[in-house]
Design an enzyme around this catalytic site. Structure first.
Site, mmCIF file in Angstrom:
data_model
loop_
_atom_site.group_PDB
_atom_site.id
_atom_site.type_symbol
_atom_site.label_atom_id
_atom_site.label_comp_id
_atom_site.label_asym_id
_atom_site.label_seq_id
_atom_site.Cartn_x
_atom_site.Cartn_y
_atom_site.Cartn_z
ATOM 1 N N PRO A 2 0.832 -1.223 0.000
ATOM 2 C CA PRO A 2 0.000 0.000 0.000
ATOM 3 C C PRO A 2 0.860 1.265 0.000
ATOM 4 C CG PRO A 2 -0.571 -1.461 1.841
ATOM 5 C CD PRO A 2 0.649 -2.021 1.203
ATOM 6 N N GLU A 3 0.527 2.181 -0.897
ATOM 7 C CA GLU A 3 1.209 3.471 -0.959
ATOM 8 C C GLU A 3 0.184 4.549 -0.602
ATOM 9 O OE1 GLU A 3 3.514 3.766 -4.605
ATOM 10 O OE2 GLU A 3 3.713 1.591 -4.694
#
Ligand SMILES: [Zn+2]
Length: 276
Positions: A2-3
């Protein structure tokens, strides 16, 4: 992993469940999540805390309590949050912690690879903790010129400098490859060697791909999902990431995969050239 857009999507999903609620029960099944601290002690500290806000900074989720303390959650590779009515969460061997709230909801933290972390910070610790680790938010007031100042003098490859959370916060492998493709910049360009026009183009591209990621509620690869179990669709917008061997959307040339600073990197050798 996840960014920024994925973490922000999680935040938007979970904030309405957590904000204003008090934690009645906390179970931390996996000591790795809170190490080096004892999971039972951390769980006991959480009980009775009331959530005032759920925020995000870079890839961190920040759960703020009215005691002034904060729980800092980093999802790392495969962490995610789910919520359901009390007792209605599906049994899941990858659940690492569950918070039961006084509004009748349960919030579960799930993590297949177990690299995610929960850290309890005392009042006053959060600001210094984050400012040591994170540069500015790319969707905040960051200008192209400020981005240039943060890259100035750096000999590292551009890709590595953008992955460094102290340059700007929130980018990872996906959105860096996408931003470099949109700005037609080679990932091995020297970070400090961009001219003003290239900086403007990079700045625009970073913001564009992050906004697109937010709009699409993140990308769904492996185990990421929003707290209601929904999947993002940013993967349909990828121009570079994971597309090695496929034709470039801009010029038709085949995309190439290389490794930069240990990270798989896909780019177009034709329209992201490395200047001599
Ligand atoms: Zn191309």
């Amino acid at each position: 992993m996840p960014e920024l857009p994925e973490v922000e999507t999680v935040r938007r999903g979970i904030a309405p469940v957590l904000e204003g609620a008090s934690i009645e029960r906390a179970l931390i099944h996996d000591p790795r999540l809170v190490r080096p601290f004892d999971p039972e002690i951390v769980a006991r500290e959480l009980v009775g805390e009331r959530v005032t806000a759920v925020q995000r900074r870079g890839k961190y989720l920040i759960v703020r309590f009215d005691s002034g303390r904060a729980l800092l959650i980093h999802l790392r590779m495969t962490g995610s949050l789910r919520h359901a009515r009390r007792g209605a969460l599906a049994a899941d061997p990858h659940t690492r912690a569950v918070l039961s709230l006084d509004n009748g909801s349960d919030v579960a933290y799930r993590d297949v690879r177990r690299f995610g972390t929960w850290e309890m910070l005392e009042p006053g610790e959060l600001g210094p903790y984050l400012s040591r680790r994170l540069g500015p938010e790319p969707l905040g007031r960051l200008s192209a010129k400020q981005l240039g100042l943060r890259l100035a003098g750096r000999r590292a490859p551009l890709k590595s400098a953008l992955l460094d959370q102290r340059t700007i916060a929130g980018l990872g492998n996906i959105y860096v490859d996408e931003a470099l493709w949109h700005s037609s910049l080679h990932p091995l360009r020297e970070a400090g060697g961009l001219d003003l026009e290239e900086l403007r183009s990079l700045h625009r591209a970073v913001r564009r791909v992050l906004r697109l990621g937010l709009e699409r509620q993140g990308s769904t690869l492996r185990d990421y999902a929003a707290p209601d179990g929904a999947y993002g669709t940013m993967q349909d917008e990828f121009r570079a990431y994971g597309r090695d061997g496929q034709p470039c959307h801009r010029c038709g040339h085949g995309l190439t995969r290389t490794v930069v600073g240990g990270r798989g990197t896909t780019f177009c050798p034709s329209c992201q050239p490395l200047p001599r």
